[in-house]
Scaffold this motif. Structure first.
Motif, PDB file in Angstrom:
ATOM      1  N   ALA A  24      46.274  46.445  46.964  1.00 17.11           N
ATOM      2  CA  ALA A  24      45.125  45.551  47.137  1.00 17.11           C
ATOM      3  C   ALA A  24      45.024  44.528  46.016  1.00 17.11           C
ATOM      4  CB  ALA A  24      43.839  46.377  47.215  1.00 17.11           C
ATOM      5  N   CYS A  25      45.342  44.962  44.807  1.00 13.80           N
ATOM      6  CA  CYS A  25      45.202  44.094  43.631  1.00 13.80           C
ATOM      7  C   CYS A  25      45.954  42.770  43.780  1.00 13.80           C
ATOM      8  CB  CYS A  25      45.653  44.863  42.389  1.00 13.80           C
ATOM      9  SG  CYS A  25      45.553  43.942  40.852  1.00 13.80           S
ATOM     10  N   PRO A  26      47.228  42.767  44.231  1.00 14.99           N
ATOM     11  CA  PRO A  26      47.930  41.481  44.380  1.00 14.99           C
ATOM     12  C   PRO A  26      47.310  40.556  45.422  1.00 14.99           C
ATOM     13  CG  PRO A  26      49.486  43.302  44.280  1.00 14.99           C
ATOM     14  CD  PRO A  26      48.128  43.907  44.425  1.00 14.99           C
ATOM     15  N   TYR A  27      46.693  41.136  46.456  1.00 15.15           N
ATOM     16  CA  TYR A  27      46.013  40.287  47.442  1.00 15.15           C
ATOM     17  C   TYR A  27      44.912  39.469  46.765  1.00 15.15           C
ATOM     18  CZ  TYR A  27      48.003  42.244  51.776  1.00 15.15           C
ATOM     19  OH  TYR A  27      48.842  42.592  52.810  1.00 15.15           O
ATOM     20  N   VAL A  28      44.087  40.159  45.981  1.00 11.31           N
ATOM     21  CA  VAL A  28      42.977  39.469  45.315  1.00 11.31           C
ATOM     22  C   VAL A  28      43.507  38.527  44.244  1.00 11.31           C
ATOM     23  CG1 VAL A  28      40.866  39.795  43.972  1.00 11.31           C
ATOM     24  CG2 VAL A  28      41.422  41.376  45.832  1.00 11.31           C
ATOM     25  N   SER A  29      44.576  38.913  43.575  1.00  8.62           N
ATOM     26  CA  SER A  29      45.183  38.029  42.567  1.00  8.62           C
ATOM     27  C   SER A  29      45.694  36.747  43.207  1.00  8.62           C
ATOM     28  CB  SER A  29      46.330  38.756  41.860  1.00  8.62           C
ATOM     29  OG  SER A  29      45.882  39.919  41.211  1.00  8.62           O
ATOM     30  N   ALA A  30      46.292  36.882  44.393  1.00  4.82           N
ATOM     31  CA  ALA A  30      46.810  35.697  45.089  1.00  4.82           C
ATOM     32  C   ALA A  30      45.681  34.762  45.498  1.00  4.82           C
ATOM     33  CB  ALA A  30      47.612  36.127  46.313  1.00  4.82           C
ATOM     34  N   VAL A  31      44.593  35.335  46.012  1.00  2.93           N
ATOM     35  CA  VAL A  31      43.447  34.503  46.394  1.00  2.93           C
ATOM     36  C   VAL A  31      42.828  33.874  45.148  1.00  2.93           C
ATOM     37  CG1 VAL A  31      41.123  34.548  47.388  1.00  2.93           C
ATOM     38  CG2 VAL A  31      43.003  35.769  48.514  1.00  2.93           C
ATOM     39  N   THR A  32      42.774  34.612  44.055  1.00  6.66           N
ATOM     40  CA  THR A  32      42.285  34.053  42.788  1.00  6.66           C
ATOM     41  C   THR A  32      43.116  32.853  42.371  1.00  6.66           C
ATOM     42  OG1 THR A  32      41.455  36.218  42.069  1.00  6.66           O
ATOM     43  CG2 THR A  32      41.871  34.578  40.352  1.00  6.66           C
ATOM     44  N   ALA A  33      44.440  32.962  42.501  1.00 11.45           N
ATOM     45  CA  ALA A  33      45.318  31.841  42.150  1.00 11.45           C
ATOM     46  C   ALA A  33      45.092  30.643  43.072  1.00 11.45           C
ATOM     47  CB  ALA A  33      46.771  32.287  42.215  1.00 11.45           C
ATOM     48  N   LEU A  34      44.883  30.916  44.364  1.00  7.12           N
ATOM     49  CA  LEU A  34      44.616  29.825  45.298  1.00  7.12           C
ATOM     50  C   LEU A  34      43.316  29.105  44.956  1.00  7.12           C
ATOM     51  CD1 LEU A  34      45.666  31.474  48.686  1.00  7.12           C
ATOM     52  CD2 LEU A  34      46.791  29.548  47.557  1.00  7.12           C
ATOM     53  N   LEU A  35      42.277  29.880  44.649  1.00  6.16           N
ATOM     54  CA  LEU A  35      40.994  29.269  44.281  1.00  6.16           C
ATOM     55  C   LEU A  35      41.137  28.456  42.996  1.00  6.16           C
ATOM     56  CD1 LEU A  35      38.476  32.175  45.037  1.00  6.16           C
ATOM     57  CD2 LEU A  35      38.920  30.138  46.400  1.00  6.16           C
ATOM     58  N   LYS A  36      41.930  28.945  42.074  1.00 10.84           N
ATOM     59  CA  LYS A  36      42.132  28.230  40.823  1.00 10.84           C
ATOM     60  C   LYS A  36      42.871  26.916  41.059  1.00 10.84           C
ATOM     61  CE  LYS A  36      43.158  29.387  36.019  1.00 10.84           C
ATOM     62  NZ  LYS A  36      41.757  29.627  35.624  1.00 10.84           N
ATOM     63  N   SER A  37      43.778  26.904  42.026  1.00 14.25           N
ATOM     64  CA  SER A  37      44.505  25.662  42.329  1.00 14.25           C
ATOM     65  C   SER A  37      43.613  24.647  43.037  1.00 14.25           C
ATOM     66  CB  SER A  37      45.741  25.966  43.182  1.00 14.25           C
ATOM     67  OG  SER A  37      45.365  26.427  44.476  1.00 14.25           O
ATOM     68  N   ILE A  38      42.681  25.152  43.849  1.00 15.47           N
ATOM     69  CA  ILE A  38      41.765  24.264  44.564  1.00 15.47           C
ATOM     70  C   ILE A  38      40.646  23.783  43.642  1.00 15.47           C
ATOM     71  CG2 ILE A  38      40.103  24.139  46.467  1.00 15.47           C
ATOM     72  CD1 ILE A  38      41.862  26.245  47.908  1.00 15.47           C
ATOM     73  N   HIS A  39      40.197  24.686  42.759  1.00  9.29           N
ATOM     74  CA  HIS A  39      39.098  24.377  41.839  1.00  9.29           C
ATOM     75  C   HIS A  39      39.570  24.617  40.400  1.00  9.29           C
ATOM     76  CE1 HIS A  39      36.403  24.251  45.320  1.00  9.29           C
ATOM     77  NE2 HIS A  39      36.838  25.449  45.673  1.00  9.29           N
ATOM     78  N   PRO A  40      40.417  23.752  39.862  1.00  6.04           N
ATOM     79  CA  PRO A  40      40.994  23.997  38.530  1.00  6.04           C
ATOM     80  C   PRO A  40      39.965  24.022  37.400  1.00  6.04           C
ATOM     81  CG  PRO A  40      41.511  21.783  39.300  1.00  6.04           C
ATOM     82  CD  PRO A  40      40.924  22.506  40.466  1.00  6.04           C
ATOM     83  N   ASP A  41      38.770  23.475  37.653  1.00  3.66           N
ATOM     84  CA  ASP A  41      37.747  23.458  36.610  1.00  3.66           C
ATOM     85  C   ASP A  41      36.846  24.691  36.658  1.00  3.66           C
ATOM     86  OD1 ASP A  41      36.802  22.577  39.092  1.00  3.66           O
ATOM     87  OD2 ASP A  41      35.165  21.422  38.184  1.00  3.66           O
ATOM     88  N   TRP A  42      37.081  25.599  37.588  1.00  2.00           N
ATOM     89  CA  TRP A  42      36.257  26.794  37.690  1.00  2.00           C
ATOM     90  C   TRP A  42      36.683  27.826  36.642  1.00  2.00           C
ATOM     91  CZ3 TRP A  42      35.130  28.585  43.405  1.00  2.00           C
ATOM     92  CH2 TRP A  42      34.327  27.611  44.034  1.00  2.00           C
ATOM     93  N   SER A  43      35.694  28.507  36.074  1.00  4.96           N
ATOM     94  CA  SER A  43      35.958  29.578  35.121  1.00  4.96           C
ATOM     95  C   SER A  43      36.337  30.850  35.883  1.00  4.96           C
ATOM     96  CB  SER A  43      34.705  29.853  34.287  1.00  4.96           C
ATOM     97  OG  SER A  43      33.684  30.409  35.108  1.00  4.96           O
ATOM     98  N   PRO A  44      36.927  31.854  35.187  1.00  9.47           N
ATOM     99  CA  PRO A  44      37.193  33.136  35.854  1.00  9.47           C
ATOM    100  C   PRO A  44      35.943  33.754  36.478  1.00  9.47           C
ATOM    101  CG  PRO A  44      38.395  33.039  33.784  1.00  9.47           C
ATOM    102  CD  PRO A  44      37.512  31.807  33.836  1.00  9.47           C
ATOM    103  N   ALA A  45      34.792  33.586  35.830  1.00  7.38           N
ATOM    104  CA  ALA A  45      33.552  34.132  36.379  1.00  7.38           C
ATOM    105  C   ALA A  45      33.178  33.446  37.687  1.00  7.38           C
ATOM    106  CB  ALA A  45      32.417  33.994  35.365  1.00  7.38           C
ATOM    107  N   MET A  46      33.376  32.155  37.775  1.00  9.82           N
ATOM    108  CA  MET A  46      33.056  31.423  39.003  1.00  9.82           C
ATOM    109  C   MET A  46      33.974  31.848  40.145  1.00  9.82           C
ATOM    110  SD  MET A  46      32.485  27.669  37.261  1.00  9.82           S
ATOM    111  CE  MET A  46      31.903  26.773  38.699  1.00  9.82           C
ATOM    112  N   ILE A  47      35.247  32.032  39.843  1.00  9.46           N
ATOM    113  CA  ILE A  47      36.198  32.454  40.871  1.00  9.46           C
ATOM    114  C   ILE A  47      35.854  33.861  41.362  1.00  9.46           C
ATOM    115  CG2 ILE A  47      38.610  33.066  41.285  1.00  9.46           C
ATOM    116  CD1 ILE A  47      39.375  30.795  39.361  1.00  9.46           C
ATOM    117  N   LYS A  48      35.575  34.732  40.432  1.00  9.64           N
ATOM    118  CA  LYS A  48      35.178  36.096  40.794  1.00  9.64           C
ATOM    119  C   LYS A  48      33.912  36.084  41.642  1.00  9.64           C
ATOM    120  CE  LYS A  48      33.500  40.301  38.501  1.00  9.64           C
ATOM    121  NZ  LYS A  48      33.321  40.966  37.193  1.00  9.64           N
ATOM    122  N   SER A  49      32.940  35.279  41.261  1.00  7.33           N
ATOM    123  CA  SER A  49      31.692  35.169  42.010  1.00  7.33           C
ATOM    124  C   SER A  49      31.948  34.694  43.433  1.00  7.33           C
ATOM    125  CB  SER A  49      30.735  34.217  41.301  1.00  7.33           C
ATOM    126  OG  SER A  49      29.596  33.954  42.092  1.00  7.33           O
ATOM    127  N   ALA A  50      32.796  33.684  43.580  1.00  7.22           N
ATOM    128  CA  ALA A  50      33.083  33.145  44.920  1.00  7.22           C
ATOM    129  C   ALA A  50      33.682  34.205  45.817  1.00  7.22           C
ATOM    130  CB  ALA A  50      34.026  31.950  44.796  1.00  7.22           C
TER     131      ALA A  50
END
Length: 476
Positions: free
Chosen positions: A267-293
């Protein structure tokens, strides 16, 4: 542990965006990830595979995303035909037609399939039924199934029908491959087979090749039985796990082949991959913002619109200690509307509180701006605050939707928050929780959702435990 810390330091030096770490175990926390988050690196951990026992979740620091395990929409029904023409269905991974011959084979009963039972059952050349419901409370299927496979193979059996409560153990059938069919059934099916055995002089059975069913007709997702559960014994005021993702019978590469793997490590890599995708779409988001989303857009219903269930003993409706915010929904996480952001300095203060370097930290966990709320010791009334940041349309109005935990009165001020052009992108609201009765109780659950009545529904889970006296659990 030093090797893990060195690896994290090397990853930071290499300039990674996301750390995906599938290690840990109940009672152990992996340190050394705070400095990664301080550098803008999102850290995602598997929550552990010690479920369904409560208080086994690991990697529970508030700055990381902790992932639970859930099933996906495929099943592997396997037909069991008895000599009286009764047709029953179990689950298996037996596709080898040469192993599952079309001939009926003699059927024997070997109780719990311990060494003595298998030896006395004359299992050679026969299909063995392992069914001992009276011992289920003392011997877990994680232990009993591998032992039963080993003993029946050594005895020269031609098949195994193993009865258990749901434990997501299909991966454990690998040793049967190419040798004999091994099928998992529940106690009801096993009892029907045993009833047939009891009234038949020469009982026989046939196991057909497994069929794969994908999509409609498969109840999913469900929280996996092995997925570690909250609350965290280390940080009881931090809701963990945060999210759940696919992790049962995942087709994984291993050496030069593919095998089924299960665990929060899947499960962990699934969430890591989505985290990376969100970071690429929203490069100015902090880790907390990505986790919140990810957390606030998760689904608490399955693909049929029914509440997600959790495999346990017995199966039950999932709660936040099973799956955090729910099952991850990447499409919605891209556009969450609102996020709960956090200054990394708050994490530093939290860390110093946990190490005893600061005083006055009793309620610090409660006031962290996390996309969840836990009150493990509600005596009378408690108030906390959260701040939301608008990352959606500049002009928006959100109204609160409350699902109060049982036995707790909840109020939110303000109940309507508006964002306008030229105005602040952030707003703070106050929550007050009041116990309706004084009782040393267990946790009850609810949620708080900010809705714009359109595309955005921003939900956070709530867990409250009322207490009369500190440090007195309701465990007996």
């Amino acid at each position: 542990m030093s090797a893990i810390l060195a690896a994290i330091d090397d990853a930071i030096h290499d300039g990674v965006d996301v750390l995906s770490i599938s290690i840990g175990g109940a009672g152990h926390e992996i340190p050394g990830t705070l400095h990664a988050v301080q550098r803008g690196i999102s850290v995602v951990f598997g929550g552990g595979n010690d479920g369904p026992v409560p208080q086994t979740v690991t990697n529970a620091a508030p700055w990381v995303t902790t992932v639970a395990a859930s099933t996906i929409d495929w099943a592997f029904p396997t037909l069991i035909s008895l000599g009286n023409e009764e047709k029953l269905v179990g689950q298996s991974l037996q596709y080898n037609a040469s192993v599952t011959s079309s001939d009926f084979k003699n059927l024997v009963y070997a109780g719990s399939c311990d060494a003595a039972s298998v030896a006395s059952s004359n299992a050679t050349g026969k299909i063995v039924l392992c069914y001992a419901p009276g011992g289920a409370k003392s011997t877990s299927p994680w232990v009993a199934l591998p032992s039963a496979i080993n003993l029946t193979v050594m005895a020269g059996a031609k098949g195994l029908i193993f009865a258990q409560h749901t434990a997501n153990l299909l991966d454990f059938l690998k040793p049967c491959e190419g040798i004999m069919p091994c099928v998992l059934v529940d106690f009801e099916i096993a009892q029907r087979i045993l009833s047939y055995l009891a009234i038949t002089r020469s009982p026989v059975v046939k196991v057909s090749p497994t069929v794969t069913v994908v999509g409609n007709g498969v109840l999913s997702p469900r929280v996996a039985s092995f997925s570690s559960r909250g609350p965290s014994p280390v940080y009881p005021g931090i809701l963990k796990p945060d999210i759940t993702a696919p992790s049962v019978s995942i087709l994984a590469a291993q050496r030069d082949s593919y095998v089924f793997k299960s665990g929060t490590s899947m499960a962990c890599p699934y969430v890591s991959a989505v985290t990376a995708l969100l970071k690429s779409i929203h490069p100015d988001w902090s880790p907390a913002m990505i986790k919140s989303a990810i957390i606030t857009t998760a689904s608490v219903t399955d693909r049929f619109g029914m509440p997600i269930q959790a495999e346990s003993v017995p199966r039950k409706l999932a709660d936040p200690f099973d799956f955090g915010g729910g099952h991850m929904n990447p499409d919605k996480a891209v556009d969450p509307g609102l996020v709960y952001d956090m200054d990394v300095k708050e994490y530093n203060t939290f860390f110093n509180c946990t190490t005893g370097l600061l005083d006055g930290c009793e309620s610090y966990e409660l006031h962290l701006n996390l996309p969840s709320i836990v009150v493990p010791d509600l005596k009378n009334k408690v108030t906390t605050w959260r701040t939301i940041t608008n990352v959606g349309p500049v002009e928006a109005t959100y109204r609160v939707v409350l699902e109060a935990p049982a036995g707790v009165a909840v109020s939110v001020e303000p109940s309507v928050i508006g964002f306008t052009i030229g105005g602040s992108r952030s707003a703070t609201f106050r929550l007050t929780f009041m116990a309706k009765q004084r009782v040393q109780g267990g946790y009850t659950f609810g949620s708080l959702t900010w809705s714009d009545q359109s595309a955005h529904s921003v939900r956070i889970p709530i867990a409250i435990r009322t207490v009369v006296q500190d440090f007195v659990a309701d465990t007996a």
